[in-house]
Structure formats: C-alpha cells, structure tokens
Design a protein around this motif. Structure first.
Motif, PDB file in Angstrom:
ATOM      1  N   PRO A 135       0.808  -1.223   0.000  1.00 28.10           N
ATOM      2  CA  PRO A 135       0.000   0.000   0.000  1.00 28.10           C
ATOM      3  C   PRO A 135       0.842   1.275   0.000  1.00 28.10           C
ATOM      4  O   PRO A 135       0.294   2.369  -0.109  1.00 28.10           O
ATOM      5  N   LEU A 136       2.162   1.133   0.132  1.00 27.98           N
ATOM      6  CA  LEU A 136       3.047   2.288   0.173  1.00 27.98           C
ATOM      7  C   LEU A 136       3.939   2.316  -1.063  1.00 27.98           C
ATOM      8  O   LEU A 136       4.303   1.271  -1.606  1.00 27.98           O
ATOM      9  N   GLU A 137       4.319   3.507  -1.463  1.00 30.40           N
ATOM     10  CA  GLU A 137       5.298   3.650  -2.535  1.00 30.40           C
ATOM     11  C   GLU A 137       6.691   3.616  -1.917  1.00 30.40           C
ATOM     12  O   GLU A 137       7.014   4.423  -1.045  1.00 30.40           O
ATOM     13  N   LEU A 138       7.507   2.669  -2.349  1.00 30.82           N
ATOM     14  CA  LEU A 138       8.833   2.501  -1.772  1.00 30.82           C
ATOM     15  C   LEU A 138       9.867   3.279  -2.584  1.00 30.82           C
ATOM     16  O   LEU A 138       9.711   3.461  -3.793  1.00 30.82           O
ATOM     17  N   PRO A 139      10.936   3.746  -1.938  1.00 30.77           N
ATOM     18  CA  PRO A 139      11.939   4.573  -2.625  1.00 30.77           C
ATOM     19  C   PRO A 139      12.759   3.782  -3.638  1.00 30.77           C
ATOM     20  O   PRO A 139      12.870   2.560  -3.551  1.00 30.77           O
ATOM     21  N   LYS A 140      13.334   4.509  -4.587  1.00 29.22           N
ATOM     22  CA  LYS A 140      14.244   3.933  -5.575  1.00 29.22           C
ATOM     23  C   LYS A 140      15.656   4.444  -5.295  1.00 29.22           C
ATOM     24  O   LYS A 140      15.844   5.509  -4.710  1.00 29.22           O
ATOM     25  N   PHE A 141      16.647   3.680  -5.728  1.00 29.29           N
ATOM     26  CA  PHE A 141      18.034   4.038  -5.449  1.00 29.29           C
ATOM     27  C   PHE A 141      18.836   4.128  -6.738  1.00 29.29           C
ATOM     28  O   PHE A 141      18.644   3.324  -7.661  1.00 29.29           O
ATOM     29  N   ASP A 142      19.734   5.108  -6.761  1.00 30.75           N
ATOM     30  CA  ASP A 142      20.582   5.351  -7.928  1.00 30.75           C
ATOM     31  C   ASP A 142      21.919   4.641  -7.731  1.00 30.75           C
ATOM     32  O   ASP A 142      22.729   5.046  -6.897  1.00 30.75           O
ATOM     33  N   ARG A 143      22.135   3.590  -8.496  1.00 30.93           N
ATOM     34  CA  ARG A 143      23.354   2.790  -8.361  1.00 30.93           C
ATOM     35  C   ARG A 143      24.612   3.597  -8.689  1.00 30.93           C
ATOM     36  O   ARG A 143      25.712   3.269  -8.241  1.00 30.93           O
ATOM     37  N   SER A 144      24.465   4.683  -9.446  1.00 29.04           N
ATOM     38  CA  SER A 144      25.641   5.445  -9.868  1.00 29.04           C
ATOM     39  C   SER A 144      26.225   6.301  -8.750  1.00 29.04           C
ATOM     40  O   SER A 144      27.313   6.859  -8.908  1.00 29.04           O
ATOM     41  N   THR A 145      25.527   6.419  -7.611  1.00 23.96           N
ATOM     42  CA  THR A 145      26.058   7.215  -6.498  1.00 23.96           C
ATOM     43  C   THR A 145      27.359   6.596  -6.004  1.00 23.96           C
ATOM     44  O   THR A 145      27.380   5.430  -5.597  1.00 23.96           O
ATOM     45  N   PRO A 146      28.463   7.333  -6.025  1.00 27.46           N
ATOM     46  CA  PRO A 146      29.742   6.762  -5.580  1.00 27.46           C
ATOM     47  C   PRO A 146      29.777   6.569  -4.068  1.00 27.46           C
ATOM     48  O   PRO A 146      29.119   7.297  -3.319  1.00 27.46           O
ATOM     49  N   PHE A 147      30.537   5.584  -3.631  1.00 27.76           N
ATOM     50  CA  PHE A 147      30.701   5.345  -2.205  1.00 27.76           C
ATOM     51  C   PHE A 147      31.627   6.399  -1.610  1.00 27.76           C
ATOM     52  O   PHE A 147      32.444   7.004  -2.301  1.00 27.76           O
ATOM     53  N   GLY A 148      31.504   6.590  -0.318  1.00 25.79           N
ATOM     54  CA  GLY A 148      32.299   7.605   0.360  1.00 25.79           C
ATOM     55  C   GLY A 148      31.433   8.792   0.713  1.00 25.79           C
ATOM     56  O   GLY A 148      30.280   8.638   1.138  1.00 25.79           O
ATOM     57  N   ASN A 149      31.951   9.977   0.527  1.00 25.02           N
ATOM     58  CA  ASN A 149      31.288  11.196   0.977  1.00 25.02           C
ATOM     59  C   ASN A 149      29.882  11.370   0.398  1.00 25.02           C
ATOM     60  O   ASN A 149      28.950  11.761   1.105  1.00 25.02           O
ATOM     61  N   GLU A 150      29.699  11.058  -0.886  1.00 28.55           N
ATOM     62  CA  GLU A 150      28.389  11.252  -1.512  1.00 28.55           C
ATOM     63  C   GLU A 150      27.341  10.267  -1.002  1.00 28.55           C
ATOM     64  O   GLU A 150      26.139  10.512  -1.121  1.00 28.55           O
ATOM     65  N   MET A 151      27.784   9.146  -0.438  1.00 25.36           N
ATOM     66  CA  MET A 151      26.850   8.156   0.084  1.00 25.36           C
ATOM     67  C   MET A 151      26.257   8.587   1.430  1.00 25.36           C
ATOM     68  O   MET A 151      25.270   8.013   1.900  1.00 25.36           O
ATOM     69  N   ARG A 152      26.816   9.624   2.028  1.00 28.33           N
ATOM     70  CA  ARG A 152      26.364  10.054   3.350  1.00 28.33           C
ATOM     71  C   ARG A 152      24.925  10.560   3.346  1.00 28.33           C
ATOM     72  O   ARG A 152      24.269  10.575   4.386  1.00 28.33           O
TER      73      ARG A 152
END
Length: 468
Positions: free
Chosen positions: A51-68
């Motif tokens: 019944p809820l809309e679940l979030p989507k994730f962008d695989r291109s996000t680099p690990f490290g600072n941007e993942m915060r």
C-alpha cells in the motif's frame, strides 16, 4: 459426525490449495495461511500488493562522501568509525518504517487483521533468499540476542549437560550461559584462542578440546571484540563429526559476508539486520535446521502458536512491526548498490586504513590481515597503556580502555571503540560505504597527539582520570 469430519477435511484441502495457487490472505489473522505464504514455490508465489510507494536508489552514487546522504549520521560534527556497535540506519529505511507506522494507525484493525501476515511473509522470503536459505527455515526476531535466547531456552537442559564456546564469545551470551549453569547445573567449557592465530590453529584447538556428547557448541562468526572472520564452515563440520549441534552467532555477518546457510549447515544461525545491513533497529533473523524446528519455540507464545514453525514466530503479540517491513527498502538498497560492490569497498577501505594506522603508530594488528573483514582490531601505542595504568602501577583492566575511548569521544569527536585484548590496548575500526580514508587520518592524528602529550607531560594521567 463422520460426514461432518469429511466435510471439514475437504474444506481444509480446498483452502490449502487456494493458498498454494494464489496466496491471498483469507479471513482474520488466519495463521494457518502463514506456512503456505512462506513455502509456496517461487513460480507460484504471488507477492502481496504494497500500500506504500517505496523509494528507488541510484546505483551510480559513488561510495564515500556522496553516500552520506543515505544515512542519518551527524558526520559534519563526528568522525564515526564504529558502525559495528549498533549499526547506522539507512535514511530511506527509517523513513519507510515511519510510513508503515502511519499507515497502520490509519486503520489498525484492517492492517493487523487482514494485511500484515502476507506482508511479513514476503519480507521473510526475501531475506531468506538473501542469505541462501529456504524461507520455511527462517523466522524474524527483534535482535540476535533474542534469537540466541530462543534457542537456549527451547532446549530441555539436564544437570551435567555441557556447553562449549570460545573466549571470543560475546559477553551477554556468557551471562546467559552462567544463568544456565546456576539454574540447571549445566557445565560451561570455555576454550581460549590466543591471537594472532591461523585458521588451522583455531580448528586444532577446537578439535583437541571439544568432547563428544557436548549438548551445544556456540561460535561467533565475526566475534565483536576479536573481529576475525572465523572458519565457521569447518567448525560446524568438526562439531558434527563429534555429534555436537552448533549455534552460530552471526550478529556481524549479515551484510559483511556472502552468506549461504544451505551450504553452512549449522543447526542454528542468528544475525542482526540493524548492523551492517543498516535496517531500522529491531530486525534480525533466526535460522533453524528442519530437524530442530519442532523443539524451538518463540520466547512469547501468542496467536500463531501451534500453527507451524513460521506461524508461531510471525506474530508475538501487538508491537511495532515496521522494522521488519522496512527490510524491503533496505534490501532494495543492497540490490541496487550490489552486495559484492559494497563488501569490496568496505573491506578494502578497512584494510587500507588499518595498514596505515599500524604503520604510523608503530604497532600491528590483533591477527593476520586476511582474517579481517570491514572491522579490524589494531594495537594502540604502548605508551597510552602505561599512562592510564600510571606507569604500570595498576593492573590493566577494561576501565583503562574506556578512559582512552572517552578521551577520543569528548576531546576529538571520534567515535571508535577501545578494548583491552590480551593485556594490550586495541582499537576496532569499522568501514562502511559512507566512510573515507580521511576519517582514519583523523583517528591517526588524535592518537599521535595523545601519545606525544603523554611523552611530554608527566601529568597527562589526570587528563584520562577524569573519564574513569
């Protein structure tokens, strides 16, 4: 009467077949449906509608600072190197849990009576697939401690039964064992592993000290204070060769290692989802081999009791089930980012940081580098231990390690555990996708400042004593 019984049996068969063909929830809290939801083959299984809309994730996000951006940690003010303690929740996971809480309260009777069970069964199926297990062998529990207690309290202990474990065993589990000893006369056999130790040395020690007839052996997959990856597959085989059932405490393993419980074949396995998987607090699993399932009972007996192994665990009374339901979002994150990619980043960063720290401090690791994953234990400079024990006037105890940890916390805003292991001070660093090597540079500099302060200031002990 006989005709009535035949009608009941025909209805039951029809009901079960309906569930097999399309696991649609039937009636109010129909716990007899749970086993069908769990065990229906994938090619026949129809997931429930969310019944809820679940979030989507962008695989291109680099690990490290941007993942915060995906975590709620206050990393502007803190250097956080202790993911291994209580984990750090995925932001979207916590937001999903809150959405579930709000949804439930909009119509709680509808949710608990008519919607909850198939939703929880779906989560159970996804998690089981993630750890290489059959869904019917996996149940959700609030945490690894609850899972271990479930197993221990389900066994009918007799005076003289023996429990075997290593010194690496988590301290709360040792407390549970001491309770067994005082309450039931169980014999506790703790065997010491001295590090550094190779896989072969660990296995030989167990082989030489484990006796046939032992009622249960318990091992940590990645022990908290000795965070080496233990050779559990060989340990399980060794125990089984002596007829000893095995419980594996995998509190740190879910998300850290590529689990395949169908290959491991431990009698019991528990793991937390709130640690390395980053699920909201209050989500873990217990895996039980089929031969033991009739014996294992939940800590809380409620409506599903007697309806099957999965049924009796899926509902343990009215509580907040949102951490379980949020696991869908957390697993979506892992699938999007790739479990292999996450593990490679975490392990590589932890090992690179540990090597750098040991070199700059002139120390070493607790054990061989290849035995560590994303948590590594590094020895601190000897001068710090000499300081907090007043030049060796006091016997080194846990409190001295806590003094050093507190100084890092309050004066440097660095969150990292400090432990007294084998008479030496060690720090256990963790690495996750939001960390960068510069985080460990801050820890390195802080320890060097503390070391220089001790060497150049005869009164340095007082700066630690305030934290005792």
């Amino acid at each position: 009467m006989e005709e009535h019984n035949d009608q009941k049996e025909n209805f039951r068969k029809t009901f079960d077949q309906m569930a097999l063909e399309k696991p649609k929830y039937q009636g109010i809290m129909a716990f007899n449906m749970v086993e069908n939801f769990i065990s229906t083959p994938d090619d026949r299984y129809v997931p429930p509608k969310f019944p809820l809309e679940l979030p989507k994730f962008d695989r291109s996000t680099p690990f490290g600072n941007e993942m915060r951006k995906h975590f709620l940690l206050d990393l502007d003010n803190w250097t956080f190197l202790n993911h291994g303690a209580f984990g750090c929740v995925l932001k979207e996971g916590l937001e999903t849990a809150y959405k579930w809480q709000c949804y439930v309260e909009q119509q709680p009777v509808r949710f608990f009576d008519r919607e909850m069970l198939p939703l929880l069964a779906h989560v159970n199926r996804r998690l089981a697939k993630f750890v290489g297990a059959e869904p019917r062998d996996v149940v959700l529990v609030p945490n690894a401690t609850a899972g271990i207690n479930t197993v221990i309290r389900s066994i009918e202990w007799r005076p003289g039964d023996t429990v075997y474990y290593l010194n690496t065993c988590y301290y709360t589990v040792k407390k549970l064992f001491r309770h067994l000893s005082s309450a039931y006369g169980v014999i506790l056999k703790e065997t010491t592993i001295t590090f550094p130790a190779t896989k072969e040395e660990i296995l030989k020690t167990i082989k030489d000290t484990l006796e046939a007839g032992t009622r249960l052996a318990l091992f940590g997959h990645i022990p908290s204070n000795y965070p080496v990856i233990m050779p559990v597959e060989e340990m399980v085989k060794l125990c089984h060769s002596k007829g000893v059932p095995v419980l594996i405490d995998g509190a740190h393993a879910l998300g850290t290692l590529p689990l395949d419980l169908s290959v491991l074949k431990a009698d019991y396995y528990v793991a937390n989802a709130h640690k390395w998987l980053a699920c909201p607090k209050g989500c873990a699993f217990l895996h039980v081999s089929k031969k033991h399932q009739p014996m294992i009972k939940p800590l809380v007996v409620s409506s599903g009791f007697g309806a099957g192994f999965n049924s009796q665990f899926i509902w343990t009374g009215l509580r907040d089930y949102s951490p379980y339901l949020a696991l869908n979002t957390v697993l979506d994150f892992w699938v999007a980012m790739s479990p292999e990619r996450i593990r490679k980043f975490n392990n590589t960063l932890a090992h690179k940081a540990a090597t750098m720290l040991a070199q700059k401090w002139g120390t070493g690791l607790l054990s061989h580098a290849h035995m560590f994953g994303p948590m590594v234990m590094i020895r601190l400079p000897e001068v710090l231990l000499n300081c907090v024990t007043q030049g060796g006037k006091e016997e080194a105890v846990k409190a001295h390690a806590e003094m050093v940890q507190a100084k890092l916390h309050y004066e440097f805003n660095i969150e990292v555990p400090v432990k007294l292991i084998q008479g030496k001070l060690h720090t256990r660093i963790s690495a996750h996708v939001y960390n960068e090597l510069s985080d460990y540079d801050k820890l390195c500099d802080a320890i060097l400042i503390m070391t220089n302060d001790v060497l150049n200031n005869s009164g340095a002990y007082n700066s630690y004593k305030q934290y005792s």
